[in-house]
Scaffold this motif. Structure first.
Motif, mmCIF file in Angstrom:
data_model
loop_
_atom_site.group_PDB
_atom_site.id
_atom_site.type_symbol
_atom_site.label_atom_id
_atom_site.label_comp_id
_atom_site.label_asym_id
_atom_site.label_seq_id
_atom_site.Cartn_x
_atom_site.Cartn_y
_atom_site.Cartn_z
ATOM 1 N N ALA A 324 136.639 54.543 24.013
ATOM 2 C CA ALA A 324 136.183 55.019 22.254
ATOM 3 C C ALA A 324 134.475 54.649 22.653
ATOM 4 O O ALA A 324 133.360 54.983 21.443
ATOM 5 N N LEU A 325 134.054 54.256 23.520
ATOM 6 C CA LEU A 325 132.973 53.778 23.348
ATOM 7 C C LEU A 325 131.863 54.106 25.131
ATOM 8 O O LEU A 325 132.380 54.452 26.147
ATOM 9 N N GLU A 326 130.798 54.511 24.820
ATOM 10 C CA GLU A 326 130.210 55.370 25.666
ATOM 11 C C GLU A 326 128.918 54.506 25.612
ATOM 12 O O GLU A 326 128.190 54.807 24.301
ATOM 13 N N ILE A 327 128.280 54.824 26.949
ATOM 14 C CA ILE A 327 126.408 53.920 26.782
ATOM 15 C C ILE A 327 125.591 55.609 27.437
ATOM 16 O O ILE A 327 125.600 55.746 28.837
ATOM 17 N N TRP A 328 125.112 56.203 27.135
ATOM 18 C CA TRP A 328 124.481 57.320 27.453
ATOM 19 C C TRP A 328 122.878 56.695 27.482
ATOM 20 O O TRP A 328 122.056 56.360 26.934
ATOM 21 N N SER A 329 122.320 57.304 28.668
ATOM 22 C CA SER A 329 121.107 56.827 29.600
ATOM 23 C C SER A 329 120.321 58.292 30.050
ATOM 24 O O SER A 329 120.992 59.047 29.929
ATOM 25 N N VAL A 330 119.487 57.872 30.351
ATOM 26 C CA VAL A 330 118.348 59.189 30.700
ATOM 27 C C VAL A 330 118.000 59.060 32.743
ATOM 28 O O VAL A 330 117.870 57.607 32.958
ATOM 29 N N VAL A 331 117.963 60.138 33.238
ATOM 30 C CA VAL A 331 117.509 59.932 34.631
ATOM 31 C C VAL A 331 115.778 60.275 34.538
ATOM 32 O O VAL A 331 115.418 60.747 33.831
ATOM 33 N N GLN A 332 115.665 59.191 34.678
ATOM 34 C CA GLN A 332 114.296 57.854 35.069
ATOM 35 C C GLN A 332 113.563 58.794 36.031
ATOM 36 O O GLN A 332 112.883 58.837 35.917
ATOM 37 N N SER A 333 114.533 58.670 37.131
ATOM 38 C CA SER A 333 113.476 58.631 38.168
ATOM 39 C C SER A 333 114.851 59.324 39.276
ATOM 40 O O SER A 333 116.698 58.911 39.244
ATOM 41 N N ARG A 334 114.062 60.619 39.661
ATOM 42 C CA ARG A 334 115.261 61.486 41.144
ATOM 43 C C ARG A 334 114.493 60.762 42.619
ATOM 44 O O ARG A 334 114.043 61.468 43.081
ATOM 45 N N PRO A 335 114.536 59.204 43.018
ATOM 46 C CA PRO A 335 113.433 59.587 44.359
ATOM 47 C C PRO A 335 114.139 59.394 45.687
ATOM 48 O O PRO A 335 112.407 59.343 46.065
ATOM 49 N N GLU A 336 114.704 59.641 45.760
ATOM 50 C CA GLU A 336 115.040 59.976 47.115
ATOM 51 C C GLU A 336 116.640 60.228 46.999
ATOM 52 O O GLU A 336 116.843 60.762 45.512
ATOM 53 N N PRO A 337 117.377 61.429 47.259
ATOM 54 C CA PRO A 337 118.000 62.701 47.747
ATOM 55 C C PRO A 337 119.267 61.502 47.405
ATOM 56 O O PRO A 337 119.135 60.679 48.052
ATOM 57 N N GLY A 338 120.764 62.225 46.330
ATOM 58 C CA GLY A 338 121.605 61.324 46.488
ATOM 59 C C GLY A 338 121.274 60.107 45.888
ATOM 60 O O GLY A 338 122.096 58.932 45.006
ATOM 61 N N LEU A 339 120.006 60.180 45.495
ATOM 62 C CA LEU A 339 119.943 58.606 44.164
ATOM 63 C C LEU A 339 119.366 58.527 42.731
ATOM 64 O O LEU A 339 118.200 60.368 42.849
ATOM 65 N N ALA A 340 119.817 58.281 41.794
ATOM 66 C CA ALA A 340 119.559 59.078 40.092
ATOM 67 C C ALA A 340 118.963 57.372 40.015
ATOM 68 O O ALA A 340 120.334 56.809 39.523
#
Lengths: 440, 440
Positions: A324-340
């Motif tokens: 029942a519990l979730e944490i939602w956040s935002v993609v702040q940076s996509r600094p390199e392929p394969g990493l958010a």
């Protein structure tokens, strides 16, 4: 699916409070009355809240409340859910309204919080030792005749401290005490039945105190050998029951009923089945489970433990307790392929029994979130950041952009709740319905 | 040794608030005005507080404030301490009163908290991405002409989002933005100088935004090869400085001064020495360190890092930053030889970069605490419990009894502060002088 209605959880003193800008998850720039949150029409998926934000899904909460009430009725036990998990007065209220016998808590400060918000029966599942903490609990018992609290002891020193303070505070009713049975090499609690009986006899003879029963926490039994763990739990509960019988034979109980309690959130089926074997005592028996994490479950440790419990109990897949519990956040940076890089960190989600589990992503606006492929994983968290690895060559790597929302499940509700003074209750479409407070 | 006076930290809005029973550390059974805490005469060593309790030693705090002010003056840099460490308005006030240029923060919610309590210059050391969070910061800038805030960007997408919101909100002054330089495989930030210059040029051309400088966080450089780490930090700072020179050559800056910032709490000497090499720019330079943990240091990771820093800087042993934050708890159980269970857990002390370090014990009453032998160690924590192992055959094993107080240092102030809504400031003899609030 029925959602938990706000009315069932409303506490007017909290609904009337004015929230200032600067509360995690709230997108406000002016003060706002808490009770007015539900009419703001905030839609998480439109990016209306602040991020990160902790949300509780009302339908899953209601399902879990119902599920556990039915489980306890079916197994002939009662629930005193561990309130330390959430420390949320509104959730305490929902649990009590749904048939809980009382609320379990871990220390005197938590008891004060619960009492302040109307809880009138507490199982303090710990030794109460520090003088000021003993006094805080005795003061509540002294001032409020409707308040009941049972505490633990596991040593003669502990019994002596409780007796001394009970006498000093002039308590007119005896303080009910459970003897804690422990496990060798583990946490508190008497290591042998002989030690436990010695403490029980001391309680029976201590002025101002009354032996009320026995308590243990089987949740500490966890090794790589699951079958052995299950046998260990059953054996531990058998020992707990045997102590109750022995103390009854000796006439040590000083309360109208005999309380026997165990049960975390991983093995409560085995606990219930074990406790029910206890019978033939001279006084009415009260068998109490204390699971706290059943209320929200999770996407980590408890999910795995509950899948095993479901298998033992014959619960069909999908019919058990739900996260029942979730944490939602935002993609702040996509600094390199394969990493958010996400805008949430150790301050926002538990990391002690596994990192958060990425579930879904969404570009703010209409529509439903899309599942993240299973190869995606949070691989690290700093205080305020999470590192989301995307599988090489996965199309998500191209899809996930700066500003996209990512929803994560967590592992271990206790250490996530305590990072949020306020959580938002949401519908299935993540529309915000009301707020829930915590007091850590 | 001078203790930090309460007056320097007093915030009347917080001193006037009425605290209810149920706040961790407070032994109250009736509501109490926060400003009256200092006249209660509570002595931790007499067992007067609730336990666990988090205490800040005022003499160490004052020493650290003075030490860092002198360090910055000597190195020709300024301090914008990372406020996310403590999120305590009173400590922000003490840092600003002691010469800090501003307060660094990690997200929009933290900015709102700081602004609410009087902070008027903020370095938001993160990309500001979520729409509601961008709007929250722009709203403060719009409504309060005395408020200054500089934010980060590391992508064209980030620049576009900021520009879009700045236009939508009708901001009449340009939002100053620093370009973040990152590290390959690490957190946010441009991976190459070329990427950073592309973002800088976009900022220079974006209406409503102004390129204000460059930022990086060298604290992520941490491996088993310490010498390589030190070279990596120096190289990283050199790259940051080169970016400022290059952007200045291109005439990209849109602010009256050029801001260059780096510096966590482990390598700030190398950062200061590196930044100072920057010169010959067309505008005044502002070189900003951002250490947050200097204020309390710790008994773990930062203690070790700061000992290395002291060695590099020629600081005599004992003259460096001092640990100011301790958690005191009570021996709740002595269930078997060599083991004491303490009334503190993951909810009370950080555990992400090392478990708490037991320092001293004391039987409540007069006298000074005694040091715990070095073989004693916290070996495990649950949510509300710590497992203190005592060396076999050590006399402490006999001495330490149920009810004794144990004081622990911690490793990582950030993840300890966030577990305490209120910390108690104490004298050298652990008499409680006043309270400090946090807003997480």
């Amino acid at each position: 699916m029925n959602a938990l209605p706000h009315g069932a959880l409303s506490l007017s003193s909290l609904d009337e409070q004015i929230l200032q800008p600067g509360v995690k998850g709230l997108p406000i720039t002016e003060p706002l009355r808490q009770g007015a949150i539900g009419v703001q029409g905030w839609k998480l998926l439109h990016g209306d809240t602040s991020f990160p934000v902790a949300v509780l899904k009302t339908a899953a909460l209601q399902h879990n409340l119902d599920w556990m009430r039915d489980f306890c009725a079916r197994h002939g036990v009662q629930l005193s859910p561990h309130g330390k998990t959430t420390m949320s007065p509104q959730l305490f209220g929902a649990q009590l309204a749904n048939g809980a016998w009382g609320i379990t808590l871990a220390n005197a400060i938590q008891v004060q919080v619960a009492h302040r918000f109307g809880v009138r029966r507490v199982l303090l599942a710990n030794q109460l030792v520090a003088r000021s903490d003993v006094r805080a609990v005795l003061r509540l018992l002294h001032d409020d005749p409707d308040f009941e609290c049972v505490v633990l002891a596991d040593s003669l020193a502990g019994v002596a401290r409780l007796a001394e303070e009970a006498a000093a505070q002039g308590l007119t009713r005896a303080l009910p005490v459970l003897v804690e049975l422990g496990l060798s090499g583990k946490r508190a609690g008497c290591r042998t039945p002989e030690e436990a009986m010695t403490v029980a006899r001391a309680l029976a003879g201590a002025p101002g105190l009354a032996l009320a029963g026995f308590e243990g926490y089987e949740g500490l039994i966890s090794s790589d050998d699951h079958a052995a763990d299950l046998r260990g739990v059953e054996h531990f509960i058998d020992r707990l029951c045997a102590l109750a019988s022995e103390a009854d034979d000796e006439g040590l109980f000083g309360t109208a009923e005999i309380l026997v309690s165990a049960g975390g959130s991983s093995y409560f089926d085995l606990v219930a089945n074990g406790l029910r074997k206890l019978h033939g005592l001279s006084r009415p028996l009260r068998l109490i489970l204390r699971s706290g994490c059943y209320l929200t479950s999770d996407h980590g440790t408890y999910k795995r433990d509950l899948e095993k419990l479901d298998a033992r109990e014959g619960v069909a897949p999908g019919q058990g307790l739900r996260p029942a519990l979730e944490i939602w956040s935002v993609v702040q940076s996509r600094p390199e392929p394969g990493l958010a890089i996400l805008t949430m960190g150790k301050r926002d989600a538990s990391h002690d029994t596994g990192l958060p589990v990425p579930l879904a992503f969404h570009r703010p606006g209409p529509g439903a979130p899309r599942a993240l492929p299973s190869g995606c994983a949070i691989v690290k968290m700093n205080d305020q950041h999470a590192y989301l690895r995307l599988p090489a060559g996965d199309p998500t790597d191209d899809l996930l952009a700066v500003g996209d929302l990512v929803g994560c499940g967590i592992s271990h509700p206790c250490t996530t709740f305590d990072r949020w003074p306020l959580l938002l209750a949401v519908d299935e479409d993540y529309t915000v319905r009301f707020a829930l407070n915590t007091f850590f």
